[in-house]
Design a protein around this motif. Structure first.
Motif, PDB file in Angstrom:
ATOM      1  N   ARG B  16     -12.675  -1.892   1.478  1.00  0.00           N
ATOM      2  CA  ARG B  16     -13.776  -1.012   1.892  1.00  0.00           C
ATOM      3  C   ARG B  16     -13.865  -0.974   3.416  1.00  0.00           C
ATOM      4  O   ARG B  16     -14.004  -2.013   4.066  1.00  0.00           O
ATOM      5  N   VAL B  17     -13.784   0.228   3.939  1.00  0.00           N
ATOM      6  CA  VAL B  17     -13.878   0.403   5.383  1.00  0.00           C
ATOM      7  C   VAL B  17     -15.263   0.943   5.720  1.00  0.00           C
ATOM      8  O   VAL B  17     -15.651   2.022   5.255  1.00  0.00           O
ATOM      9  N   GLU B  18     -16.010   0.179   6.492  1.00  0.00           N
ATOM     10  CA  GLU B  18     -17.364   0.585   6.902  1.00  0.00           C
ATOM     11  C   GLU B  18     -17.309   0.986   8.376  1.00  0.00           C
ATOM     12  O   GLU B  18     -17.286   0.126   9.267  1.00  0.00           O
ATOM     13  N   VAL B  46     -13.839  -4.295  13.972  1.00  0.00           N
ATOM     14  CA  VAL B  46     -12.523  -3.674  13.778  1.00  0.00           C
ATOM     15  C   VAL B  46     -12.304  -2.586  14.838  1.00  0.00           C
ATOM     16  O   VAL B  46     -13.165  -1.723  15.063  1.00  0.00           O
ATOM     17  N   SER B  47     -11.168  -2.643  15.485  1.00  0.00           N
ATOM     18  CA  SER B  47     -10.850  -1.635  16.505  1.00  0.00           C
ATOM     19  C   SER B  47      -9.689  -0.749  16.071  1.00  0.00           C
ATOM     20  O   SER B  47      -9.435   0.302  16.662  1.00  0.00           O
ATOM     21  N   GLU B  48      -8.971  -1.185  15.066  1.00  0.00           N
ATOM     22  CA  GLU B  48      -7.838  -0.373  14.600  1.00  0.00           C
ATOM     23  C   GLU B  48      -7.554  -0.706  13.139  1.00  0.00           C
ATOM     24  O   GLU B  48      -7.612  -1.875  12.732  1.00  0.00           O
ATOM     25  N   PHE B  49      -7.253   0.341  12.380  1.00  0.00           N
ATOM     26  CA  PHE B  49      -6.887   0.151  10.974  1.00  0.00           C
ATOM     27  C   PHE B  49      -5.749   1.118  10.665  1.00  0.00           C
ATOM     28  O   PHE B  49      -5.822   2.296  10.994  1.00  0.00           O
ATOM     29  N   ARG B  50      -4.707   0.602  10.047  1.00  0.00           N
ATOM     30  CA  ARG B  50      -3.554   1.468   9.755  1.00  0.00           C
ATOM     31  C   ARG B  50      -2.979   1.129   8.382  1.00  0.00           C
ATOM     32  O   ARG B  50      -2.760  -0.043   8.076  1.00  0.00           O
ATOM     33  N   PHE B  51      -2.789   2.173   7.586  1.00  0.00           N
ATOM     34  CA  PHE B  51      -2.095   2.021   6.312  1.00  0.00           C
ATOM     35  C   PHE B  51      -0.826   2.851   6.382  1.00  0.00           C
ATOM     36  O   PHE B  51      -0.831   3.996   6.824  1.00  0.00           O
ATOM     37  N   ARG B  52       0.270   2.279   5.968  1.00  0.00           N
ATOM     38  CA  ARG B  52       1.547   3.007   5.955  1.00  0.00           C
ATOM     39  C   ARG B  52       2.227   2.735   4.627  1.00  0.00           C
ATOM     40  O   ARG B  52       2.070   1.646   4.037  1.00  0.00           O
ATOM     41  N   LEU B  83       2.397  -4.848   1.411  1.00  0.00           N
ATOM     42  CA  LEU B  83       2.080  -4.408   0.046  1.00  0.00           C
ATOM     43  C   LEU B  83       3.388  -4.085  -0.673  1.00  0.00           C
ATOM     44  O   LEU B  83       4.052  -3.113  -0.331  1.00  0.00           O
ATOM     45  N   TRP B  84       3.757  -4.914  -1.601  1.00  0.00           N
ATOM     46  CA  TRP B  84       4.967  -4.784  -2.400  1.00  0.00           C
ATOM     47  C   TRP B  84       6.242  -5.096  -1.617  1.00  0.00           C
ATOM     48  O   TRP B  84       7.058  -5.885  -2.034  1.00  0.00           O
ATOM     49  N   SER B  85       6.438  -4.406  -0.518  1.00  0.00           N
ATOM     50  CA  SER B  85       7.635  -4.656   0.292  1.00  0.00           C
ATOM     51  C   SER B  85       7.333  -4.222   1.719  1.00  0.00           C
ATOM     52  O   SER B  85       6.228  -3.749   2.011  1.00  0.00           O
ATOM     53  N   GLU B  86       8.325  -4.368   2.597  1.00  0.00           N
ATOM     54  CA  GLU B  86       8.118  -3.976   3.993  1.00  0.00           C
ATOM     55  C   GLU B  86       7.919  -2.473   4.128  1.00  0.00           C
ATOM     56  O   GLU B  86       7.592  -1.984   5.210  1.00  0.00           O
ATOM     57  N   ASP B  87       8.094  -1.728   3.040  1.00  0.00           N
ATOM     58  CA  ASP B  87       7.931  -0.278   3.091  1.00  0.00           C
ATOM     59  C   ASP B  87       6.472   0.152   2.986  1.00  0.00           C
ATOM     60  O   ASP B  87       6.169   1.349   3.065  1.00  0.00           O
ATOM     61  N   ALA B  88       5.579  -0.795   2.797  1.00  0.00           N
ATOM     62  CA  ALA B  88       4.154  -0.450   2.727  1.00  0.00           C
ATOM     63  C   ALA B  88       3.335  -1.612   3.255  1.00  0.00           C
ATOM     64  O   ALA B  88       3.698  -2.778   3.068  1.00  0.00           O
TER      65      ALA B  88
END
Lengths: 188, 107
Positions: B16-18, B46-52, B83-88
């Protein structure tokens, strides 16, 4: 010594023995000594026939050297086999994470990648591939592997889908390569 | 031992991002045999959030394969989740972190 190293040494020593035999038959034995193998073995048993001739000396020396090497080689193999059985009760020795990753990449055609504290091997399969992580350490564990279809499932050593971390983080052992290949085959 | 070792192999239940309070609350559970343990990681300032991700979706679930936390040169915290592998993965820069109710001491 890993099983892979032992095999390599075994193969090399076989080549050396073969080379000595060929040298004896083809190079070091002129007409007098170029007899049948049976005759050559009799020469060995008596430590060289007709040793009064130069050829006889060469034949005797070659066969003695060959026999000594075979005897030493056989003793070393027996010594290794004895230690091998004593250490693991007959089980294969556990490879390192890196060694297992390399062997797995070779056996599966997968792509090997080095991680912070281990390795991953990605095997092409469908749109996601199969990812095997072979870790030296991480999350409080050491020397373990895990296999997954990213985004879908992780698997136990028996190839069953599971979210149980105790079952999906599998200690590296001598049977790990075969275990992993069996799971991959089941998923293919 | 890493501060977030307990998250390795966990299943992510919620992230959850607030934005107003600039906090992120992560909830995950780890199953080990018949035992299920739930963990919570709260990231503050939090100053930075990144999902890839280059792993095709949708996923059946999100597995936290690795979890790392480190102190940055500026004194903040850098959190990396594989998450799962270096690809995520998820990357977060935060000022502080609370893991299972206790402040996280980064190495």
């Amino acid at each position: 010594m890993t099983l892979h190293q032992w095999r390599s040494r075994w193969a090399l020593q076989c080549l050396i023995v073969l080379g000595l035999v060929i040298a004896f038959v083809v190079v070091a034995t002129p007409a007098q000594a170029r007899t049948t193998l049976g005759a050559a073995q009799r020469v060995t048993a008596t430590t060289g026939v007709d040793a009064s001739t130069t050829t006889g000396h060469i034949v005797a020396a070659s066969l003695q050297s060959c026999t000594r090497h075979v005897r030493d080689w056989t003793a070393s193999q027996l010594e290794f086999a004895s230690g091998f059985a004593a250490e693991g009760g007959g089980e294969l020795p556990a490879p390192t994470a890196g060694g297992l990753a390399s062997d797995l990449a070779d056996a599966s055609g997968g792509t090997l990648k080095e991680l912070k504290s281990g390795y991953s091997v990605t095997i092409p399969s469908g749109s996601r591939g199969i990812v095997v992580r072979l870790m030296e350490e991480g999350g409080g564990r050491t020397n373990y592997w895990r296999i997954s279809l990213p985004g879908k499932q992780a698997f136990t050593v028996a190839g069953e889908a599971s979210t149980d971390s105790a079952l999906t983080h599998i200690p590296i052992s001598g049977s790990s390569l075969q275990d992993i290949l069996s799971i991959i085959e089941g998923l293919g | 031992m890493g501060a977030l070792d307990d998250l390795w192999g966990a299943v992510l239940d919620e992230l959850r991002v607030e934005l107003v309070s600039q906090t992120i609350l992560l909830t995950a559970h780890v199953t080990a045999g018949s035992e299920v343990v739930t963990h919570q990681l709260e990231l503050r300032n939090v100053s930075e959030f990144r999902f890839r991700s280059s792993i095709p979706g949708p996923w059946d679930y999100a597995e936290i394969t690795e979890a790392h936390l480190a102190r940055t040169a500026a004194g903040g915290l850098s959190i990396e989740l594989v998450l799962w592998s270096e690809d995520a993965g998820v990357s977060v820069s935060a000022g502080s972190a609370i893991f299972d109710g206790s402040p996280v001491m980064a190495p």
